[in-house]
Design a protein around this motif. Sequence first.
Motif, PDB file in Angstrom:
ATOM      1  N   MET A  57       0.848  -1.174   0.000  1.00  0.00           N
ATOM      2  CA  MET A  57       0.000   0.000   0.000  1.00  0.00           C
ATOM      3  C   MET A  57       0.895   1.238   0.000  1.00  0.00           C
ATOM      4  O   MET A  57       1.804   1.351   0.816  1.00  0.00           O
ATOM      5  CB  MET A  57      -0.892  -0.050   1.245  1.00  0.00           C
ATOM      6  N   LYS A  87      -7.474  -4.208   0.552  1.00  0.00           N
ATOM      7  CA  LYS A  87      -6.497  -3.912  -0.503  1.00  0.00           C
ATOM      8  C   LYS A  87      -5.142  -4.534  -0.190  1.00  0.00           C
ATOM      9  O   LYS A  87      -4.480  -5.067  -1.074  1.00  0.00           O
ATOM     10  CB  LYS A  87      -6.342  -2.396  -0.670  1.00  0.00           C
ATOM     11  N   THR A  88      -4.734  -4.482   1.071  1.00  0.00           N
ATOM     12  CA  THR A  88      -3.446  -5.039   1.469  1.00  0.00           C
ATOM     13  C   THR A  88      -3.443  -6.550   1.286  1.00  0.00           C
ATOM     14  O   THR A  88      -2.457  -7.123   0.833  1.00  0.00           O
ATOM     15  CB  THR A  88      -3.141  -4.690   2.940  1.00  0.00           C
ATOM     16  N   LYS A 124      -5.199  -8.298  -0.883  1.00  0.00           N
ATOM     17  CA  LYS A 124      -5.118  -8.621  -2.307  1.00  0.00           C
ATOM     18  C   LYS A 124      -3.683  -8.487  -2.795  1.00  0.00           C
ATOM     19  O   LYS A 124      -3.185  -9.323  -3.544  1.00  0.00           O
ATOM     20  CB  LYS A 124      -6.046  -7.710  -3.112  1.00  0.00           C
ATOM     21  N   THR A 125      -2.993  -7.441  -2.367  1.00  0.00           N
ATOM     22  CA  THR A 125      -1.607  -7.226  -2.762  1.00  0.00           C
ATOM     23  C   THR A 125      -0.717  -8.316  -2.191  1.00  0.00           C
ATOM     24  O   THR A 125       0.145  -8.854  -2.880  1.00  0.00           O
ATOM     25  CB  THR A 125      -1.111  -5.842  -2.264  1.00  0.00           C
ATOM     26  N   GLU A 126      -0.928  -8.655  -0.915  1.00  0.00           N
ATOM     27  CA  GLU A 126      -0.116  -9.686  -0.270  1.00  0.00           C
ATOM     28  C   GLU A 126      -0.314 -11.031  -0.963  1.00  0.00           C
ATOM     29  O   GLU A 126       0.632 -11.792  -1.131  1.00  0.00           O
ATOM     30  CB  GLU A 126      -0.496  -9.794   1.205  1.00  0.00           C
ATOM     31  N   LEU A 170       1.880 -10.794  -4.122  1.00  0.00           N
ATOM     32  CA  LEU A 170       3.323 -10.654  -3.902  1.00  0.00           C
ATOM     33  C   LEU A 170       3.926 -11.759  -3.052  1.00  0.00           C
ATOM     34  O   LEU A 170       5.082 -12.138  -3.268  1.00  0.00           O
ATOM     35  CB  LEU A 170       3.626  -9.290  -3.260  1.00  0.00           C
TER      36      LEU A 170
END
Length: 144
Positions: free
Chosen positions: A1, A92-93, A95-97, A100
């Motif tokens: 984020m 959101k975090t 989904k990113t995690e 990644l």
Amino acid sequence: MELIEIKKLVEKHTKRKLNVRNREQDNVYCRALYCKLAKLHTKKSTDKIGKVISRDHATVLHNIKLFDNVIVNYEVEYLKIFKTLDKILKIKTRKTEKILNPDTYYKRRYTELLLNHRTLSYNYRQLKKSYEGFLNVKYHDKEV
């Protein structure tokens, strides 16, 4: 984020600009929201968090303390905004995690689901015992 995303999100929900140089209470509280959210959802330093809103690291620390001591205890409206934004940022975090670092994401998710399953199983057994005592009937279904 990213910090800029958090800043835009806070500005959108509070309808206030965070870079404005004034001491109006609403602006101060909005900056405190941003600082707390940025500290929780990023690993950025207080110096970098402050640069986004044209403040130094000491002001960021002060804003976090302000949030913890004043907003949490007395400002219900801003606390509701914080909880809403925190929920959005967590989604959101995640989904990113997931993209990644899938190993960490799935291990954490598995742990959460396992804990929920154990809690539900325990609650089920307790309810079953209470109904057996109430109805004086034994249930013979499999244990989970």
